[in-house]
Design an enzyme around this catalytic site. Sequence first.
Site, PDB file in Angstrom:
ATOM      1  N   HIS A 156      25.766 -11.533  -7.487  1.00 20.28           N
ATOM      2  CA  HIS A 156      25.405 -10.293  -6.905  1.00 20.28           C
ATOM      3  C   HIS A 156      26.303  -9.189  -6.571  1.00 20.28           C
ATOM      4  O   HIS A 156      26.421  -8.413  -7.284  1.00 20.28           O
ATOM      5  CB  HIS A 156      24.458 -10.417  -5.614  1.00 20.28           C
ATOM      6  N   GLU A 157      27.314  -9.607  -5.953  1.00 21.92           N
ATOM      7  CA  GLU A 157      27.873  -8.947  -4.630  1.00 21.92           C
ATOM      8  C   GLU A 157      28.690  -9.115  -6.323  1.00 21.92           C
ATOM      9  O   GLU A 157      29.685  -8.128  -5.969  1.00 21.92           O
ATOM     10  CB  GLU A 157      28.556  -9.258  -3.941  1.00 21.92           C
ATOM     11  N   MET A 209      28.485  -7.676   1.113  1.00 18.50           N
ATOM     12  CA  MET A 209      28.151  -6.433   0.981  1.00 18.50           C
ATOM     13  C   MET A 209      29.481  -6.179  -0.030  1.00 18.50           C
ATOM     14  O   MET A 209      30.636  -6.860  -0.007  1.00 18.50           O
ATOM     15  CB  MET A 209      28.995  -5.978   2.048  1.00 18.50           C
TER      16      MET A 209
HETATM   17  N1  ARG Z   1      24.825  -3.107  -0.844  1.00 17.33           N
HETATM   18  C1  ARG Z   1      24.275  -4.446  -0.478  1.00 17.33           C
HETATM   19  C2  ARG Z   1      23.689  -6.192  -1.168  1.00 17.33           C
HETATM   20  O1  ARG Z   1      24.638  -6.091  -1.961  1.00 17.33           O
HETATM   21  C3  ARG Z   1      23.520  -4.564   0.925  1.00 17.33           C
HETATM   22  C4  ARG Z   1      24.382  -3.498   2.048  1.00 17.33           C
HETATM   23  C5  ARG Z   1      23.054  -3.170   2.402  1.00 17.33           C
HETATM   24  N2  ARG Z   1      23.005  -2.645   4.120  1.00 17.33           N
HETATM   25  C6  ARG Z   1      22.609  -2.109   4.745  1.00 17.33           C
HETATM   26  N3  ARG Z   1      23.622  -2.122   5.957  1.00 17.33           N
HETATM   27  N4  ARG Z   1      22.359  -1.671   4.563  1.00 17.33           N
HETATM   28  O2  ARG Z   1      22.687  -5.801  -1.704  1.00 17.33           O
HETATM   29 ZN    ZN Z   2      23.498  -5.457  -4.270  1.00 14.94          ZN
END
Ligand code: ARG
Ligand code: ZN
Length: 881
Positions: A302-303, A268
């Site tokens: 990615h993050e 995340m």
């Molecule tokens: N934004 C995060 C990513 O890098 C995904 C997190 C989604 N988490 C969730 N519990 N729906 O892709």
């Molecule tokens: Zn993402």
Amino acid sequence: MRDAQPQSIYLKDYCQPEYWISQTELTFDLQDDATVVTAVLTLEANSAGAQSGVLELHGQQLELLGLTLDGDVLGTGRYTVTDETLSITGLAQQHFLTIVTRIYPATNTALEGLYRSGGMYCTQCEAEGFRRITYYLDRPDVMSVFTTHIIADGSRYPVMLSNGNCTADEMLADGRRKVTWLDPHRKPAYLFALVAGDLLNKEDRFTTMSGRDVTLKIFVEPQNIDKTDYALDALKRSMRWDEEVYGREYDLDIFMIVAVDDFNMGAMENKGLNIFNSSCVLANPATATDAAYQRIEAIVAHEYFHNWSGNRVTCRDWFQLSLKEGFTVFRDASFSADMHSATVKRIEDAKMVRTVQFAEDGGPMAHPVQPDSFIEIANFYTVTIYEKGAEVVGMIHKILGAEGFRKGSDLYFDRHDGQAVTIHDFVAAMEDANGVDLTLFKLWYKQAGTPVVSAAVDYREDEQALYLTLRQQCPDTPGQIGKQPMWIPVQLGLIAADGQDLPVQVAPALNTAGMETWTSASQVLHFTEAEQTFVFSGLAQPPVLSLFRDFSAPVKVEFQQSPQELLFRLQHDSDGFNRWDAGQRLMLDWIDQARLDEFELPEDARQVMVQLLTDETLDPAMVSYLLTLPSEAYIAEFSDPVDPHAIHLGRKRVRLAMAMALNEQFAACYQRLVSHAEYQPEPQQMAARTLKNLALSYWSVASDAGIRQALAQFGSTDNMTDQMAALVALINSGDDELAQQSLDAFYQQWQNDSLVVNQWLSVQSGSADLGTLSRIQQLLEHEAFDWRNPNKIRSVIGAFANQALCHFHAVDGSGYELLADAIIRLNATNPQIASRLLTPLTKWRRLIPELSEQMKAQLERVAAQPDLSRDVYEVVSKSLA
Ligand code: ARG
Ligand code: ZN
């Protein structure tokens, strides 16, 4: 859990909130049995919003302890609390609202909001977890400056982190410690994060392109401190790459990553404080495979890339999720392509799209890249939003070219910095920066389903021309009937009999939708109508056509080529992706034949494969992909109806035939690639190991010498890539005793390393030889298993249902029943994970009737449970609709 049936939310209903929250000040008092959260919100009326004076905040599973407005306790007549909201009436333009809530992180098994993982506290707020921390406008268009105070016993929680910069650290009179963090960048609540624990960190520095000094830290539990180097290195490479390729610089003095064991997803992108599933960040040579290293590199990137594509420019609402996810996956894929082999990366991505995304797009959960409704947003973190979204961005890149795309991304970031925007805004920036009209192209965001492109060729000797007629058709999907033709970029090449590419000359008159007339070796046709004919001139001989090079569009292709043509392209196509694709098509045909009868490798194919295995000038990773059979799941996507047992049998026969026909070459290839150099997770070594271990897998299928070699490698190696490859070869040896001994030895060696134990769990659970129902039941009882930990659940139940297809689809229905039992159990504790596990059952309509009925029966059993979570309800009800 609720009484009324969950309702859908629609994109068309979007409207701005009545209030903004300009400042958010949070105090977390971390006590033993509970946490008390005090939120002070600065509310400002939105002049563009409605003016009813009512504020409706989101909140779930909260105990409300106190509520004051501008310092005065609010009377009970002024507010109402429901299971999901707190409404306050009679508000004016500006207020300070103070909310005190109590929450219970230790019993939070949903892993959303604030929860405990091992001995630490951590958060997951995307998409709607923040409302489990305090009452708030938990929607991404509400952006606020966050100040966070954390109060806790400093000896038990020496590390206390939140977003931004640490601005104060003090001892309180009662001996506890209070730490304050201030994040100067406005952000939506989904990017909030907090961590507290007894953690160690590995530190590094990065100097940005404008010369600012940034501290980098990776926090882990003490036993993992020797597993942080690779992620730190990947982080620095990502930061440099985003500067060089996108001109984007990091914007805080510190960037932190924290590894946690219990995590629903991969990682995340919380502002300045990324939180990672430990399996997506921790690695050392002895415990992580090359594939794990590459996954870590991609996810760290990615993050990090989200800091711009997601955080600086965020989403207006969750229907725009692919705005940040599709774009960011496209960015991380380009990064991985630059770090390793671009062709191999493209192959991996296409495999994933064809196996998983096409399945989703053809099933009951099919949705557009920009959905127009959902019941539970957590169900929409899908391969369609992520991977198809990335393919759509990739097509824009193909249409505009690298330079045009960069102009578009520069304009997008400049124009929308600090804003919460839509997919339309992204495309508009691409259009405006390049003076192109992408109106037609935008159907890719709106229409669900995988377009099917059929191709027919007609070579006219008298004209020395090739007529290529393309037809496109996109199937109906739930709620979307009758699709329009889309703008499909078709990259193609024409190959001469000697294997060389011919110049591609398009006769201009017929190139109706083309953006320019061109001559080149490999070109992009703009295919925009239901049916279109393209004419290629100047061809003295009929060429071999190579269509959709580089997987230029996420479509299914119907184009008959003979085995000879496919073999010719496997050998000669100048496009690496299409070489692989030709080979896969050939293998699919073989597997189809082998379902019915014994199979022998055709001699011409054998010769080509011998060449591939002995040509030392080729990239070994590429050779390995060219010789790898499609997975059972991939084959299933090309079958209708799906008979998993026939697929398994056919594939097994072809594998054996290849292993026998090329036994000597696989053995020699293995010997040639054995290396005594110290393990490094770097591209060349990885590529060599990939081919070496592929050779071992075939070699050990056909001969005892291969099995002996696998045994030797298993016991002598210093790295997990080779150890795991050897273990898999031993499991596949057909010798059950040997398989079990090896598994026992592996567990003995690694029982104290949870991430390695997960690999041990999944290699058995996902095995066609071992993943039987009784073994799965045993593993669910094993000391290493834990129903609270999503990684363990994925390693056993996920691997079983998605990989051990011949056992999951046992004819007595026992595999389906086991999965449904697990889903029902998890529905009560972790709805997101329960819902994800449903995916294999959602495909029930595609299976042969005797299996299909039983899958449906299990879905119905789940649907009949009381207290279904919104997550599970949405997937089962749509699957049965
Ligand atoms: N934004 C995060 C990513 O890098 C995904 C997190 C989604 N988490 C969730 N519990 N729906 O892709
Ligand atoms: Zn993402």
